[in-house]
Design a protein around this motif. Sequence first.
Motif, short mmCIF file in Angstrom:
data_model
loop_
_atom_site.label_atom_id
_atom_site.label_comp_id
_atom_site.label_asym_id
_atom_site.label_seq_id
_atom_site.Cartn_x
_atom_site.Cartn_y
_atom_site.Cartn_z
N VAL A 241 64.84 84.67 26.06
CA VAL A 241 63.72 85.13 26.89
C VAL A 241 62.52 84.21 26.66
O VAL A 241 62.07 84.04 25.52
CB VAL A 241 63.34 86.58 26.58
N LEU A 242 62.00 83.65 27.76
CA LEU A 242 60.84 82.75 27.68
C LEU A 242 59.54 83.54 27.83
O LEU A 242 59.54 84.76 27.92
CB LEU A 242 60.97 81.67 28.74
N ALA A 243 58.42 82.83 27.88
CA ALA A 243 57.09 83.45 27.80
C ALA A 243 56.90 84.55 28.84
O ALA A 243 57.17 84.34 30.04
CB ALA A 243 56.01 82.38 27.98
N ASP A 244 56.46 85.71 28.38
CA ASP A 244 56.16 86.87 29.23
C ASP A 244 57.36 87.39 29.99
O ASP A 244 57.21 88.20 30.92
CB ASP A 244 55.02 86.55 30.22
N GLY A 245 58.55 86.93 29.63
CA GLY A 245 59.76 87.46 30.24
C GLY A 245 60.21 88.73 29.53
O GLY A 245 59.75 89.05 28.43
N ALA A 246 61.12 89.46 30.18
CA ALA A 246 61.59 90.72 29.61
C ALA A 246 63.07 90.90 29.90
O ALA A 246 63.53 90.65 31.02
CB ALA A 246 60.80 91.89 30.18
N VAL A 247 63.81 91.34 28.88
CA VAL A 247 65.22 91.71 29.04
C VAL A 247 65.40 93.14 28.56
O VAL A 247 64.92 93.51 27.49
CB VAL A 247 66.14 90.76 28.26
N GLU A 248 66.10 93.92 29.38
CA GLU A 248 66.43 95.28 29.00
C GLU A 248 67.95 95.43 28.99
O GLU A 248 68.62 95.11 29.97
CB GLU A 248 65.83 96.29 29.98
N TRP A 249 68.48 95.90 27.86
CA TRP A 249 69.90 96.17 27.73
C TRP A 249 70.13 97.68 27.77
O TRP A 249 69.45 98.43 27.07
CB TRP A 249 70.44 95.67 26.39
N ILE A 250 71.11 98.11 28.54
CA ILE A 250 71.55 99.50 28.54
C ILE A 250 73.07 99.47 28.40
O ILE A 250 73.78 99.08 29.32
CB ILE A 250 71.14 100.23 29.83
N ILE A 251 73.57 99.87 27.24
CA ILE A 251 74.98 99.69 26.92
C ILE A 251 75.64 101.05 26.67
O ILE A 251 75.16 101.85 25.86
CB ILE A 251 75.15 98.82 25.65
N GLY A 252 76.73 101.30 27.37
CA GLY A 252 77.53 102.50 27.14
C GLY A 252 78.90 102.11 26.60
O GLY A 252 79.71 101.51 27.31
N GLU A 253 79.14 102.42 25.34
CA GLU A 253 80.41 102.07 24.69
C GLU A 253 81.32 103.29 24.68
O GLU A 253 81.21 104.17 23.83
CB GLU A 253 80.15 101.58 23.26
N MET A 254 82.23 103.35 25.66
CA MET A 254 83.09 104.51 25.86
C MET A 254 84.57 104.16 25.70
O MET A 254 85.44 104.85 26.23
CB MET A 254 82.85 105.10 27.25
N ASN A 255 84.86 103.08 25.00
CA ASN A 255 86.26 102.68 24.79
C ASN A 255 87.02 103.75 24.01
O ASN A 255 86.44 104.54 23.26
CB ASN A 255 86.33 101.36 24.01
N ASN A 256 88.34 103.71 24.14
CA ASN A 256 89.21 104.57 23.35
C ASN A 256 89.89 103.82 22.21
O ASN A 256 90.62 104.42 21.42
CB ASN A 256 90.27 105.22 24.25
N GLY A 257 89.69 102.51 22.14
CA GLY A 257 90.31 101.70 21.11
C GLY A 257 89.29 101.09 20.17
O GLY A 257 88.09 101.37 20.24
N TYR A 258 89.77 100.24 19.28
CA TYR A 258 88.90 99.56 18.32
C TYR A 258 87.91 98.67 19.06
O TYR A 258 88.28 97.95 20.01
CB TYR A 258 89.73 98.71 17.36
N THR A 259 86.65 98.68 18.59
CA THR A 259 85.59 97.96 19.30
C THR A 259 84.63 97.32 18.32
O THR A 259 84.21 97.95 17.34
CB THR A 259 84.80 98.93 20.20
N ALA A 260 84.28 96.06 18.58
CA ALA A 260 83.19 95.39 17.86
C ALA A 260 82.31 94.71 18.90
O ALA A 260 82.80 93.92 19.71
CB ALA A 260 83.74 94.37 16.87
N ALA A 261 81.03 95.04 18.91
CA ALA A 261 80.11 94.49 19.90
C ALA A 261 78.83 94.04 19.22
O ALA A 261 78.32 94.72 18.32
CB ALA A 261 79.80 95.52 20.99
N ASP A 262 78.31 92.90 19.67
CA ASP A 262 77.08 92.34 19.12
C ASP A 262 76.17 91.99 20.28
O ASP A 262 76.51 91.15 21.12
CB ASP A 262 77.40 91.09 18.29
N THR A 263 75.01 92.66 20.35
CA THR A 263 74.04 92.44 21.43
C THR A 263 72.76 91.89 20.81
O THR A 263 72.12 92.57 19.99
CB THR A 263 73.75 93.75 22.18
N LYS A 264 72.39 90.67 21.19
CA LYS A 264 71.27 89.99 20.53
C LYS A 264 70.33 89.37 21.55
O LYS A 264 70.77 88.77 22.53
CB LYS A 264 71.81 88.90 19.59
N THR A 265 69.02 89.49 21.27
CA THR A 265 68.01 88.86 22.12
C THR A 265 67.20 87.88 21.29
O THR A 265 66.73 88.21 20.19
CB THR A 265 67.06 89.91 22.72
N LEU A 266 67.05 86.66 21.82
CA LEU A 266 66.23 85.62 21.20
C LEU A 266 64.91 85.57 21.97
O LEU A 266 64.88 85.11 23.13
CB LEU A 266 66.94 84.27 21.25
#
Length: 432
Positions: A241-266
Motif C-alpha cells: 500500500v502506497l501513500a494514503d492508500g487503504a486495503v481492507e481484508w475480509i476473510i471467511g475461512e470455512m474449509n472442512n480440511g486442514y488449512t494454513a493461511a497468511d494474510t499480510k499488508t506492507l
Amino acid sequence: MNADDLCAWSRAKAEPQWLLEQRLQALKQAENLELPEVEKMKLERWDIYEHGDYKAENMWPGLQGAHEAVHSLVNFPVEGGLIVQHNSDVVYTELSADLAAQGVILTDLHTAAREHGELVQRYLGQVVKPEEHWLSAVHSAVWSGGVFLYIPDGVEVEVPLQAIFYSSMSGACFAPHILIVAGNNSKISYVDNCISGREDIKVLHNGVLEVFAGAGSKVQVASVHQLAAPTTDFTQRRAVVLADGAVEWIIGEMNNGYTAADTKTLLQGNGSTSDAKVIAVGSGSQKLSYTTQAQHFGRSSVSQMITRAVMREEATAIINGITKIEKGATNCDGQQTERILMLSPKARGDANPILLIDEDDVTAGHAASVGQVNAEQIYYLMSRGISRNEAEYLVIFGFLAPVISEIPLEGVRSRLQDLVERKLGRSHEFKS
C-alpha cells in the motif's frame, strides 16, 4: 511437473518467454527450499506435496449449465464483472462494457501475460516471492488460470467484481494466482469464493493473492474459502500500500480440511492504512493456522487486525497476529485482537499476539482471549425464555457478526452466513 513438461505446457498456453523463464527458475529454486515454518503445526504431515496434474477445461458459453455450487454464488444479472476458474482453467469471464471503456481489465492471468505483458511482469511475484519456501516456489512454477484485475488511475468501481474458484476433480492442479493492481486514487471491491463441488474432492489448493494499492487508492478484498475435508488449503495473501492508500481484508475461512493461511499488508507509504478482519469455524479434527500481519514502513500508517475463530469438536486453531513497525515509521498506530471461542472440551485454541516495534513515537496494542461460551450471557438469555441451544447460537453469532456484516456482496454475505450455520450444526434459518 518436470522442466520439459513445464516448457511444453507453457508453450501450449502461448505464454511469453519471460513468464516461461520465471516458471523454470522457480522450479529450480524449489529443489533447495524447505516447507514454510507454520508455528506449532507439523506441515510435513499434511497432504502438502502432491500438486496434481493440469486439467484442461473447455470455456463455458454461459452460466446456465454451471454447477449449483457456482450458480448460487452469482448475482444475476452480473453488474460489474465475473471470472470463474474450474479446476486448472478459467472457463468464464465477463466484464461490463462501461468498466472496459474506463480501462478496467479483468481476465485470466495467462491472457494478461500475453496481452498486457509489461504491466503483468512489473508486478507478478514481486510480493510473494518464489524463494520464500518450497510451496511458494512450486506455486510460481505451476500456477494456472488465476485472475488479473487492473484499475487505472482515478477510476472508481462502485460494484464489486467477483471471482469463483471451483474444484471438482481429485488430483487436478488447483493453484490460482490472483494479481490486483489498483492505480493512484482508484477504488475497487474484489470478492472471491473458493469451493469444492463435492465433499470427497482431494486436492492441494496452493493459492496466492497479490495486491498493489496505489497512492490514495481504496481496495477491498473479501474472500471465502469452503473446500472439502480431504482438500488441504495453503493460501498466501499479500498487499503493498502506497501513500494514503487503504486495503481492507475480509476473510471467511470455512474449509472442512486442514488449512494454513497468511494474510499480510506492507504499509509502504505515509498515511497508508490496513484493516483485516478474519473469521473461522473449525470442526471435526481440523488443524488450522491463521496468521495476519501488518508491517509499517510509512509514517502515520495505521493497521487494525481482528481475528475471531470458533472451534467445535476436536478442531485445533493457531491464531497469530504480527504487527511490525520499522525504524523511521513515526506516528504509526498498530492494533490487533485475536479471540477464540471453544465449543467443546476437546477443541484447542492458541492466540498469539506479537508486537515488534523498532520506533519510539508510535501507538500499538493487542488483545487476545481463548475461552468457552460465556455462561452469564447464556443464563441471561435463558432467563428471557430462550432455549439453551438458541442462546448459545445467539452468543456465537454475536461473536462472529462484526466480520460477517462487512462482506460487500449480499450474496456472498448470505453464503457465509449459511456456511457458519452448517459448520455449527444448525439447519434452520440464520438469524440476524
